[in-house]
Design a protein around this motif. Structure first.
Motif, PDB file in Angstrom:
ATOM      1  N   VAL A  23       0.901  -1.111   0.101  1.00 29.24           N
ATOM      2  CA  VAL A  23       0.037  -0.104  -0.094  1.00 29.24           C
ATOM      3  C   VAL A  23       0.621   1.436  -0.185  1.00 29.24           C
ATOM      4  N   THR A  24       1.761   1.324   0.781  1.00 31.81           N
ATOM      5  CA  THR A  24       2.815   2.384   0.924  1.00 31.81           C
ATOM      6  C   THR A  24       3.485   2.827  -0.276  1.00 31.81           C
ATOM      7  N   ARG A  25       4.160   1.663  -0.788  1.00 33.28           N
ATOM      8  CA  ARG A  25       4.847   1.990  -2.057  1.00 33.28           C
ATOM      9  C   ARG A  25       4.007   2.425  -3.211  1.00 33.28           C
ATOM     10  N   ALA A  26       3.098   1.686  -3.269  1.00 28.97           N
ATOM     11  CA  ALA A  26       2.179   1.791  -4.371  1.00 28.97           C
ATOM     12  C   ALA A  26       1.413   3.260  -4.382  1.00 28.97           C
ATOM     13  N   GLY A  31       2.351   9.367  -6.128  1.00 29.75           N
ATOM     14  CA  GLY A  31       2.454  10.829  -5.361  1.00 29.75           C
ATOM     15  C   GLY A  31       1.569  10.987  -4.191  1.00 29.75           C
ATOM     16  N   ALA A  32       1.146   9.986  -3.374  1.00 33.06           N
ATOM     17  CA  ALA A  32       0.300  10.179  -2.392  1.00 33.06           C
ATOM     18  C   ALA A  32       1.133   9.900  -1.134  1.00 33.06           C
ATOM     19  N   SER A  33       0.911  10.666   0.099  1.00 33.18           N
ATOM     20  CA  SER A  33       1.853  10.235   1.052  1.00 33.18           C
ATOM     21  C   SER A  33       0.908   9.235   1.744  1.00 33.18           C
ATOM     22  N   VAL A  34       1.577   8.244   2.736  1.00 35.03           N
ATOM     23  CA  VAL A  34       0.817   7.326   3.536  1.00 35.03           C
ATOM     24  C   VAL A  34       1.087   7.300   4.906  1.00 35.03           C
ATOM     25  N   TRP A  35       0.132   7.144   5.771  1.00 33.87           N
ATOM     26  CA  TRP A  35       0.082   7.307   7.108  1.00 33.87           C
ATOM     27  C   TRP A  35      -0.378   5.978   7.899  1.00 33.87           C
ATOM     28  N   SER A  42      -7.726   1.580  17.234  1.00 33.50           N
ATOM     29  CA  SER A  42      -7.478   2.642  18.654  1.00 33.50           C
ATOM     30  C   SER A  42      -6.505   3.570  18.226  1.00 33.50           C
ATOM     31  N   GLY A  43      -5.793   3.620  17.357  1.00 33.58           N
ATOM     32  CA  GLY A  43      -4.964   4.673  16.911  1.00 33.58           C
ATOM     33  C   GLY A  43      -5.703   5.640  16.329  1.00 33.58           C
ATOM     34  N   LEU A  44      -6.980   5.598  15.731  1.00 30.12           N
ATOM     35  CA  LEU A  44      -7.766   6.584  15.352  1.00 30.12           C
ATOM     36  C   LEU A  44      -8.336   7.144  16.478  1.00 30.12           C
ATOM     37  N   VAL A  45      -8.882   6.250  17.498  1.00 31.23           N
ATOM     38  CA  VAL A  45      -9.496   7.081  18.738  1.00 31.23           C
ATOM     39  C   VAL A  45      -8.431   7.688  19.448  1.00 31.23           C
ATOM     40  N   ASP A  46      -7.219   7.298  19.657  1.00 33.83           N
ATOM     41  CA  ASP A  46      -6.371   8.406  20.461  1.00 33.83           C
ATOM     42  C   ASP A  46      -5.274   8.775  19.601  1.00 33.83           C
ATOM     43  N   HIS A  47      -5.317   9.099  18.306  1.00 28.86           N
ATOM     44  CA  HIS A  47      -4.531   9.890  17.540  1.00 28.86           C
ATOM     45  C   HIS A  47      -3.175   9.648  17.417  1.00 28.86           C
ATOM     46  N   ARG A  48      -2.892   8.286  16.840  1.00 26.32           N
ATOM     47  CA  ARG A  48      -1.488   7.631  17.042  1.00 26.32           C
ATOM     48  C   ARG A  48      -1.331   7.374  15.680  1.00 26.32           C
ATOM     49  N   ILE A  49      -0.752   8.335  14.701  1.00 33.22           N
ATOM     50  CA  ILE A  49      -0.661   8.011  13.303  1.00 33.22           C
ATOM     51  C   ILE A  49       1.077   8.537  13.064  1.00 33.22           C
ATOM     52  N   GLU A  50       1.430   7.912  12.181  1.00 32.83           N
ATOM     53  CA  GLU A  50       3.024   7.964  11.813  1.00 32.83           C
ATOM     54  C   GLU A  50       3.259   7.664  10.151  1.00 32.83           C
ATOM     55  N   GLU A  51       3.779   8.655   9.596  1.00 31.35           N
ATOM     56  CA  GLU A  51       4.074   8.712   8.189  1.00 31.35           C
ATOM     57  C   GLU A  51       5.050   7.403   7.907  1.00 31.35           C
ATOM     58  N   LEU A  52       4.541   6.528   6.741  1.00 27.71           N
ATOM     59  CA  LEU A  52       5.107   5.601   6.487  1.00 27.71           C
ATOM     60  C   LEU A  52       5.866   5.928   5.145  1.00 27.71           C
ATOM     61  N   THR A  53       7.356   5.571   4.853  1.00 26.16           N
ATOM     62  CA  THR A  53       7.935   5.976   4.068  1.00 26.16           C
ATOM     63  C   THR A  53       8.293   4.801   3.312  1.00 26.16           C
ATOM     64  N   SER A  54       8.917   4.849   1.867  1.00 26.17           N
ATOM     65  CA  SER A  54       9.402   3.622   1.189  1.00 26.17           C
ATOM     66  C   SER A  54      10.381   2.840   2.076  1.00 26.17           C
ATOM     67  N   ARG A  55      11.282   3.669   2.403  1.00 28.42           N
ATOM     68  CA  ARG A  55      12.497   3.079   3.511  1.00 28.42           C
ATOM     69  C   ARG A  55      11.827   2.382   4.668  1.00 28.42           C
ATOM     70  N   GLY A  56      10.961   3.313   5.100  1.00 30.59           N
ATOM     71  CA  GLY A  56      10.220   2.638   6.465  1.00 30.59           C
ATOM     72  C   GLY A  56       9.873   1.369   6.587  1.00 30.59           C
ATOM     73  N   GLY A 270      -2.420  -5.293  -1.978  1.00 34.91           N
ATOM     74  CA  GLY A 270      -2.006  -3.807  -1.384  1.00 34.91           C
ATOM     75  C   GLY A 270      -1.807  -2.885  -2.460  1.00 34.91           C
ATOM     76  N   VAL A 271      -1.242  -3.409  -3.491  1.00 40.70           N
ATOM     77  CA  VAL A 271      -0.978  -2.378  -4.552  1.00 40.70           C
ATOM     78  C   VAL A 271      -2.578  -1.884  -5.161  1.00 40.70           C
ATOM     79  N   ALA A 272      -3.551  -3.155  -5.524  1.00 39.75           N
ATOM     80  CA  ALA A 272      -4.776  -2.834  -5.721  1.00 39.75           C
ATOM     81  C   ALA A 272      -5.529  -1.813  -4.838  1.00 39.75           C
ATOM     82  N   ALA A 273      -5.352  -2.060  -3.649  1.00 39.29           N
ATOM     83  CA  ALA A 273      -6.034  -1.188  -2.850  1.00 39.29           C
ATOM     84  C   ALA A 273      -5.836   0.344  -2.725  1.00 39.29           C
ATOM     85  N   ALA A 274      -4.636   0.514  -2.864  1.00 40.10           N
ATOM     86  CA  ALA A 274      -3.903   1.857  -2.992  1.00 40.10           C
ATOM     87  C   ALA A 274      -4.528   2.368  -4.147  1.00 40.10           C
ATOM     88  N   GLU A 275      -4.345   1.717  -5.536  1.00 41.40           N
ATOM     89  CA  GLU A 275      -4.768   2.143  -6.734  1.00 41.40           C
ATOM     90  C   GLU A 275      -6.150   2.416  -6.634  1.00 41.40           C
TER      91      GLU A 275
END
Ligand code: F6P
Length: 321
Positions: A23-26, A31-35, A42-56, A270-275
């Protein structure tokens, strides 16, 4: 869409990391960023998100578990809480969401979609209990793990002429039990979908003894009428040709490196979902049908079919002789 999020909900399943990576790489390729959202809803409830990078997300395709955590959220069952989550996503500029998970996760995703968050679901659950898709991420690995364990158990069962009851996971689904039972040549497979009477179990054991079988392997789905402990006690208490022992495989079925099949399935989904999301399609499940990925509308999913369908009945004839 320029910013999307991904979360994994419910029990983890081997291959979830491969899906997150895809999902992240696709999305980044387009051109979109992925978090990544931590620990499922739970992470939506208590606001815990983090950017995912290709290297990450490098070096995770072969890893079991889930790098952003999975899990179930009680709070998310409340509509007021879900509305707050939608507001949070909007405040972060997140325009779409990929949810990887099982049955419960799918419901949560449908509710977010209803509340206006474009959402796409990737089926990830070792139970294989999501309607519309032939297989979910994690199922193949879990079956392989169960098969390896049952093969070992059979060797010791044969040496000591024992009945071995092996309980496998699956919640209300007998899929892992059926497939691992077929793959190991088990004498009996007991599932929630097809309950059997105790007398039938004893009868099959007697026949096994008469046919000179040195072991009697029962693969028991966890959602069946008895637990492995209960069934082993019943077998011990009745006059049967075998001593009984049991093994509960438990969480080893959820852990471990995903199989090649799961890595490829997760990558394709993952690729199909992102696209799909970036193309403006949402409210869909990435379903695996006829060897390809199809986007099925969440509100049109067909009923879940019984995994022990007519085409598998001949297996009974093989194991009974
Ligand atoms: O849904 C996956 C699964 O492993 C089921 O097979 C099992 O019944 C359940 O999760 C166990 O859940 P938990 O991790 O909450 O104990």
């Amino acid at each position: 869409m320029k910013k999307i999020a991904v979360l994994a909900s419910g029990g983890d399943a081997p291959g979830m990391n491969a899906a997150i990576r895809a999902v992240t790489r696709a999305a980044r390729f387009h051109g979109a960023s992925v978090w990544g959202v931590w620990d499922g809803y739970s992470g939506l409830v208590d606001h815990r998100i983090e950017e995912l990078t290709s290297r990450g997300v490098a070096g995770i395709i072969q890893r079991g578990g889930c790098i952003i955590g999975a899990g179930r959220s009680r709070a998310f069952f409340e509509e007021a809480c879900r509305i707050e989550c939608v507001d949070y996503l909007r405040s972060e500029g997140i325009e779409g969401l990929v949810v990887i998970g099982g049955n419960g996760s799918l419901q949560g995703a449908a509710e977010l979609q209803e509340l206006g968050v474009p959402t796409v679901v990737i089926p990830g659950s070792i139970d294989n209990d999501i309607p519309g898709t032939e297989i979910c991420i994690g199922v193949d690995t879990a079956i392989n793990t169960a098969v390896e364990a049952i093969d070992r158990i059979r060797e010791t069962a044969s040496a000591l002429q024992r009945a071995m009851i092996v309980e496998v996971m699956g919640r209300h689904s007998g899929y892992i039990a059926i497939m691992s039972g077929i793959a190991t040549g088990a004498e009996m497979i007991i599932t929630p979908e097809r309950p059997v009477e105790l007398d039938e179990v004893f009868k099959q054991m007697r026949l096994g003894g008469e046919h000179g079988k040195r072991h009697f392997i029962i693969v028991l789905a966890e959602g069946a009428s008895w637990s492995a402990t209960e069934l082993a006690r019943q077998v011990e208490d009745a006059p049967n040709p075998y001593d009984a022992r049991y093994t509960v495989l438990g969480y080893i079925q959820r852990g471990g490196s995903p199989s090649r099949f799961d890595r490829i399935l997760a990558t394709r989904m993952g690729v199909a979902a992102a696209e799909a999301l970036l193309d403006g399609r949402s409210g869909v499940l990435m379903a695996w049908r006829h060897n390809q990925c199809e986007a099925l509308p969440l509100d049109e999913l067909p009923p879940l079919s019984d995994p022990w369908d007519g085409s598998l009945e001949h297996i009974h004839r093989i194991t009974a002789t």
